[in-house]
Design a protein around this motif. Sequence first.
Motif, PDB file in Angstrom:
ATOM      1  N   THR A   1       1.300  12.289   4.996  1.00 10.93           N
ATOM      2  CA  THR A   1       2.017  11.095   5.432  1.00 10.93           C
ATOM      3  C   THR A   1       1.453  10.609   6.764  1.00 10.93           C
TER       4      THR A   1
ATOM      5  N   TRP B   1      -3.154   2.136   9.927  1.00  9.09           N
ATOM      6  CA  TRP B   1      -2.335   0.943   9.668  1.00  9.09           C
ATOM      7  C   TRP B   1      -3.133  -0.286  10.070  1.00  9.09           C
TER       8      TRP B   1
ATOM      9  N   CYS C   1       4.262   6.055   5.595  1.00 10.70           N
ATOM     10  CA  CYS C   1       3.451   5.892   4.391  1.00 10.70           C
ATOM     11  C   CYS C   1       3.210   7.278   3.801  1.00 10.70           C
TER      12      CYS C   1
ATOM     13  N   GLY D   1      -2.087   0.648   0.717  1.00 11.91           N
ATOM     14  CA  GLY D   1      -0.733   0.485   0.243  1.00 11.91           C
ATOM     15  C   GLY D   1      -0.482  -0.962  -0.141  1.00 11.91           C
TER      16      GLY D   1
ATOM     17  N   LEU E   1      -0.593   5.024  -2.195  1.00 12.15           N
ATOM     18  CA  LEU E   1      -0.002   4.976  -0.865  1.00 12.15           C
ATOM     19  C   LEU E   1       1.269   4.141  -0.954  1.00 12.15           C
TER      20      LEU E   1
ATOM     21  N   GLU F   1       4.447   2.687   1.163  1.00 11.12           N
ATOM     22  CA  GLU F   1       4.965   2.420   2.502  1.00 11.12           C
ATOM     23  C   GLU F   1       6.480   2.274   2.472  1.00 11.12           C
TER      24      GLU F   1
ATOM     25  N   CYS G   1      -0.812   0.282   4.927  1.00 14.64           N
ATOM     26  CA  CYS G   1      -1.261   1.650   5.125  1.00 14.64           C
ATOM     27  C   CYS G   1      -2.638   1.802   4.491  1.00 14.64           C
TER      28      CYS G   1
END
Length: 119
Positions: free
Chosen positions: A77, A36, A22, A110, A4, A6, A95
């Motif tokens: 995404t 998130w 992301c 992420g 992931l 971001e 993310c």
Amino acid sequence: QVQLVESEGGLVQAGGSLRLSCAASGSIFRFNFMGWYRQVPGKQRELVAVIDSGGTANYADSVKGRFTISRDNAKNTVSLEMNSLKPDDTAVYYCNARGVAATRPYDYWGQGTQVTVSS
């Protein structure tokens, strides 16, 4: 393996707007949930918003009416549009993608991106 990535956060004045994105890559065709989270030093990571593969979204009470989460399943995404930002929104935003694939649960993160809201 899943990654992931971001977009960069940034510094914005109170009342301003910022959009985070992301992009997910890897072996999972469609993530059950993408979302998130955010974290400030000394506090637990908290949910900001989450959206399922059908487009149903849920938000933390603190961001309802100000933030909007969206996702593009074809591109894997997820984005977070943040409006009317407040200094309390300052945090590292992460993310997340989670769910179950072939009976195996997964939970990916992420690297985090800093969002700073100045008063």
